[in-house]
Design a protein around this motif. Structure first.
Motif, PDB file in Angstrom:
ATOM      1  N   LYS A  36     102.753 -28.493  -7.168  1.00  0.00           N
ATOM      2  CA  LYS A  36     103.452 -27.398  -7.855  1.00  0.00           C
ATOM      3  C   LYS A  36     102.845 -26.033  -7.548  1.00  0.00           C
ATOM      4  CE  LYS A  36     105.261 -30.299 -11.452  1.00  0.00           C
ATOM      5  NZ  LYS A  36     104.778 -31.526 -11.823  1.00  0.00           N
ATOM      6  N   LYS A  37     102.585 -25.800  -6.263  1.00  0.00           N
ATOM      7  CA  LYS A  37     102.051 -24.510  -5.811  1.00  0.00           C
ATOM      8  C   LYS A  37     103.133 -23.705  -5.102  1.00  0.00           C
ATOM      9  CE  LYS A  37      97.992 -25.310  -7.384  1.00  0.00           C
ATOM     10  NZ  LYS A  37      97.577 -24.629  -8.593  1.00  0.00           N
ATOM     11  N   VAL A  38     104.359 -23.806  -5.640  1.00  0.00           N
ATOM     12  CA  VAL A  38     105.491 -23.097  -5.059  1.00  0.00           C
ATOM     13  C   VAL A  38     106.156 -22.251  -6.141  1.00  0.00           C
ATOM     14  CG1 VAL A  38     107.691 -23.333  -3.858  1.00  0.00           C
ATOM     15  CG2 VAL A  38     105.887 -25.009  -3.456  1.00  0.00           C
ATOM     16  N   ALA A  39     106.188 -20.950  -5.916  1.00  0.00           N
ATOM     17  CA  ALA A  39     106.937 -20.055  -6.814  1.00  0.00           C
ATOM     18  C   ALA A  39     108.011 -19.374  -5.974  1.00  0.00           C
ATOM     19  CB  ALA A  39     106.009 -19.033  -7.456  1.00  0.00           C
ATOM     20  N   THR A  40     107.568 -18.558  -5.025  1.00  0.00           N
ATOM     21  CA  THR A  40     108.531 -17.868  -4.153  1.00  0.00           C
ATOM     22  C   THR A  40     108.816 -18.668  -2.892  1.00  0.00           C
ATOM     23  OG1 THR A  40     106.827 -16.683  -2.914  1.00  0.00           O
ATOM     24  CG2 THR A  40     107.663 -15.629  -4.922  1.00  0.00           C
ATOM     25  N   GLY A  41     107.931 -19.599  -2.553  1.00  0.00           N
ATOM     26  CA  GLY A  41     108.080 -20.377  -1.322  1.00  0.00           C
ATOM     27  C   GLY A  41     107.399 -19.723  -0.132  1.00  0.00           C
ATOM     28  N   SER A  42     106.861 -18.524  -0.328  1.00  0.00           N
ATOM     29  CA  SER A  42     106.250 -17.820   0.807  1.00  0.00           C
ATOM     30  C   SER A  42     105.007 -18.535   1.339  1.00  0.00           C
ATOM     31  CB  SER A  42     105.932 -16.373   0.445  1.00  0.00           C
ATOM     32  OG  SER A  42     104.971 -16.307  -0.577  1.00  0.00           O
ATOM     33  N   LEU A  43     104.207 -19.133   0.467  1.00  0.00           N
ATOM     34  CA  LEU A  43     103.026 -19.857   0.931  1.00  0.00           C
ATOM     35  C   LEU A  43     103.439 -21.067   1.760  1.00  0.00           C
ATOM     36  CD1 LEU A  43      99.984 -20.386   1.002  1.00  0.00           C
ATOM     37  CD2 LEU A  43     100.214 -21.605  -1.162  1.00  0.00           C
ATOM     38  N   VAL A  44     104.362 -21.852   1.266  1.00  0.00           N
ATOM     39  CA  VAL A  44     104.809 -23.059   1.972  1.00  0.00           C
ATOM     40  C   VAL A  44     105.400 -22.702   3.340  1.00  0.00           C
ATOM     41  CG1 VAL A  44     106.515 -24.925   1.911  1.00  0.00           C
ATOM     42  CG2 VAL A  44     105.170 -24.424  -0.110  1.00  0.00           C
ATOM     43  N   LYS A  45     106.178 -21.637   3.371  1.00  0.00           N
ATOM     44  CA  LYS A  45     106.835 -21.230   4.621  1.00  0.00           C
ATOM     45  C   LYS A  45     105.882 -20.537   5.591  1.00  0.00           C
ATOM     46  CE  LYS A  45     111.170 -20.468   2.216  1.00  0.00           C
ATOM     47  NZ  LYS A  45     112.013 -19.425   1.630  1.00  0.00           N
ATOM     48  N   SER A  46     104.713 -20.139   5.126  1.00  0.00           N
ATOM     49  CA  SER A  46     103.812 -19.334   5.953  1.00  0.00           C
ATOM     50  C   SER A  46     103.038 -20.143   6.988  1.00  0.00           C
ATOM     51  CB  SER A  46     102.818 -18.580   5.066  1.00  0.00           C
ATOM     52  OG  SER A  46     101.850 -19.463   4.532  1.00  0.00           O
ATOM     53  N   PHE A  47     103.012 -21.451   6.876  1.00  0.00           N
ATOM     54  CA  PHE A  47     102.207 -22.264   7.792  1.00  0.00           C
ATOM     55  C   PHE A  47     102.927 -22.481   9.116  1.00  0.00           C
ATOM     56  CE2 PHE A  47     100.149 -23.009   3.831  1.00  0.00           C
ATOM     57  CZ  PHE A  47      98.818 -22.991   4.187  1.00  0.00           C
ATOM     58  N   LYS A  48     102.192 -22.267  10.188  1.00  0.00           N
ATOM     59  CA  LYS A  48     102.708 -22.403  11.546  1.00  0.00           C
ATOM     60  C   LYS A  48     101.688 -23.196  12.369  1.00  0.00           C
ATOM     61  CE  LYS A  48     105.949 -19.145  10.809  1.00  0.00           C
ATOM     62  NZ  LYS A  48     106.480 -19.506   9.544  1.00  0.00           N
ATOM     63  N   SER A  63      97.925 -22.230  11.404  1.00  0.00           N
ATOM     64  CA  SER A  63      97.614 -20.924  10.836  1.00  0.00           C
ATOM     65  C   SER A  63      98.585 -20.568   9.717  1.00  0.00           C
ATOM     66  CB  SER A  63      97.679 -19.852  11.933  1.00  0.00           C
ATOM     67  OG  SER A  63      98.990 -19.767  12.460  1.00  0.00           O
ATOM     68  N   THR A  64      98.203 -19.554   8.974  1.00  0.00           N
ATOM     69  CA  THR A  64      99.045 -19.001   7.916  1.00  0.00           C
ATOM     70  C   THR A  64      98.779 -17.507   7.832  1.00  0.00           C
ATOM     71  OG1 THR A  64      99.605 -19.063   5.571  1.00  0.00           O
ATOM     72  CG2 THR A  64      97.315 -19.511   6.126  1.00  0.00           C
ATOM     73  N   ASP A  65      99.785 -16.769   7.438  1.00  0.00           N
ATOM     74  CA  ASP A  65      99.590 -15.332   7.221  1.00  0.00           C
ATOM     75  C   ASP A  65      99.514 -15.010   5.732  1.00  0.00           C
ATOM     76  OD1 ASP A  65     102.214 -15.740   6.544  1.00  0.00           O
ATOM     77  OD2 ASP A  65     103.050 -14.316   7.972  1.00  0.00           O
ATOM     78  N   SER A  66      99.401 -16.048   4.918  1.00  0.00           N
ATOM     79  CA  SER A  66      99.330 -15.865   3.471  1.00  0.00           C
ATOM     80  C   SER A  66      97.927 -15.445   3.050  1.00  0.00           C
ATOM     81  CB  SER A  66      99.698 -17.171   2.766  1.00  0.00           C
ATOM     82  OG  SER A  66      99.445 -17.060   1.384  1.00  0.00           O
ATOM     83  N   ASP A  67      97.872 -14.413   2.224  1.00  0.00           N
ATOM     84  CA  ASP A  67      96.587 -13.910   1.737  1.00  0.00           C
ATOM     85  C   ASP A  67      95.911 -14.874   0.765  1.00  0.00           C
ATOM     86  OD1 ASP A  67      96.964 -11.594   3.203  1.00  0.00           O
ATOM     87  OD2 ASP A  67      97.831 -10.499   1.520  1.00  0.00           O
ATOM     88  N   TYR A  68      96.688 -15.635   0.040  1.00  0.00           N
ATOM     89  CA  TYR A  68      96.099 -16.471  -0.997  1.00  0.00           C
ATOM     90  C   TYR A  68      96.019 -17.957  -0.632  1.00  0.00           C
ATOM     91  CZ  TYR A  68     101.010 -17.105  -2.304  1.00  0.00           C
ATOM     92  OH  TYR A  68     102.349 -17.361  -2.291  1.00  0.00           O
ATOM     93  N   VAL A  85      97.657  -6.750  -8.313  1.00  0.00           N
ATOM     94  CA  VAL A  85      98.716  -7.011  -9.292  1.00  0.00           C
ATOM     95  C   VAL A  85     100.020  -7.425  -8.599  1.00  0.00           C
ATOM     96  CG1 VAL A  85     100.093  -5.926 -11.119  1.00  0.00           C
ATOM     97  CG2 VAL A  85      97.646  -5.476 -10.985  1.00  0.00           C
ATOM     98  N   GLU A  86     100.250  -6.923  -7.388  1.00  0.00           N
ATOM     99  CA  GLU A  86     101.509  -7.160  -6.667  1.00  0.00           C
ATOM    100  C   GLU A  86     101.895  -8.647  -6.546  1.00  0.00           C
ATOM    101  OE1 GLU A  86     105.041  -6.317  -4.932  1.00  0.00           O
ATOM    102  OE2 GLU A  86     103.669  -4.843  -5.802  1.00  0.00           O
ATOM    103  N   PRO A  87     100.989  -9.544  -6.172  1.00  0.00           N
ATOM    104  CA  PRO A  87     101.384 -10.959  -6.093  1.00  0.00           C
ATOM    105  C   PRO A  87     101.846 -11.521  -7.446  1.00  0.00           C
ATOM    106  CG  PRO A  87      99.308 -10.625  -4.956  1.00  0.00           C
ATOM    107  CD  PRO A  87      99.632  -9.345  -5.665  1.00  0.00           C
ATOM    108  N   PHE A  88     101.250 -11.035  -8.513  1.00  0.00           N
ATOM    109  CA  PHE A  88     101.658 -11.489  -9.843  1.00  0.00           C
ATOM    110  C   PHE A  88     103.052 -10.973 -10.198  1.00  0.00           C
ATOM    111  CE2 PHE A  88      97.027 -11.813 -10.014  1.00  0.00           C
ATOM    112  CZ  PHE A  88      96.899 -13.136 -10.414  1.00  0.00           C
ATOM    113  N   LEU A  89     103.358  -9.756  -9.778  1.00  0.00           N
ATOM    114  CA  LEU A  89     104.708  -9.217  -9.991  1.00  0.00           C
ATOM    115  C   LEU A  89     105.749 -10.084  -9.270  1.00  0.00           C
ATOM    116  CD1 LEU A  89     104.206  -5.347  -9.715  1.00  0.00           C
ATOM    117  CD2 LEU A  89     104.997  -6.626 -11.726  1.00  0.00           C
TER     118      LEU A  89
END
Length: 163
Positions: A36-48, A63-68, A85-89
């Motif tokens: 359950k580490k999916v909110a926006t899906g950006s982390l999951v989609k970031s892996f290449k 690799s990933t371009d995700s900061d977190y 604060v931006e990622p929390f927004l």
């Protein structure tokens, strides 16, 4: 006799590494979703993944371009440093919790402070995913190299006998 470089540069080996790159990325994505580490899906989609050749050696890079991603993977210790604060927004909006910019900023700031005060245990999803796929990869690469060596020896012998 056939050169070892021919085995390393084989198209079959590149295809094998390409297949395993896809498999590792898929395993990482599955682990994140299951945990359950999916909110926006950006982390999951970031892996290449990428198969890179340098000096006649093939390398599989994930690799990933995700900061977190590193925080989710390795965790983090409690800190006095303020998290952005931006990622929390983004998370607030993705979860449908938005109540207007002023309230969202206040909530995001509170989340940021709270997260920094607590340690977060990592999932270790990168190592787990790589290890899960690695044993299969090692076996298949060994089989591929053995087959390529046998084919090269056969070609050398066949060429020597017909000369």
């Amino acid at each position: 006799m056939a050169d070892a470089k021919q085995f390393i540069n084989s198209n079959k080996l590149k295809a094998l590494l390409d297949r395993y790159g896809k498999e590792v990325v898929k395993e990482i994505q599955t682990t994140l979703i299951q945990n359950k580490k999916v909110a926006t899906g950006s982390l999951v989609k970031s892996f290449k993944y990428q198969v890179v050749e340098k000096n006649n050696i093939l390398d599989l890079k994930i690799s990933t371009d995700s900061d977190y991603a590193l925080i989710i993977d390795k965790g983090k210790k409690a800190s006095n440093k303020q998290a952005p604060v931006e990622p929390f927004l983004k998370w607030i909006k993705a979860k449908g919790l938005s109540k207007g910019l002023k309230r969202d900023l206040s909530f995001a700031y509170a989340l940021s402070k709270k997260v920094n005060k607590k340690s977060v245990k990592g999932l270790n999803f990168m190592a787990k995913s790589l290890n899960k796929v690695k044993s299969k990869l090692s076996k298949e690469i060994s089989q591929q190299l053995k087959q390529s060596a046998q084919e090269a020896v056969y070609l050398e012998l066949n060429t020597a006998l017909t000369s």
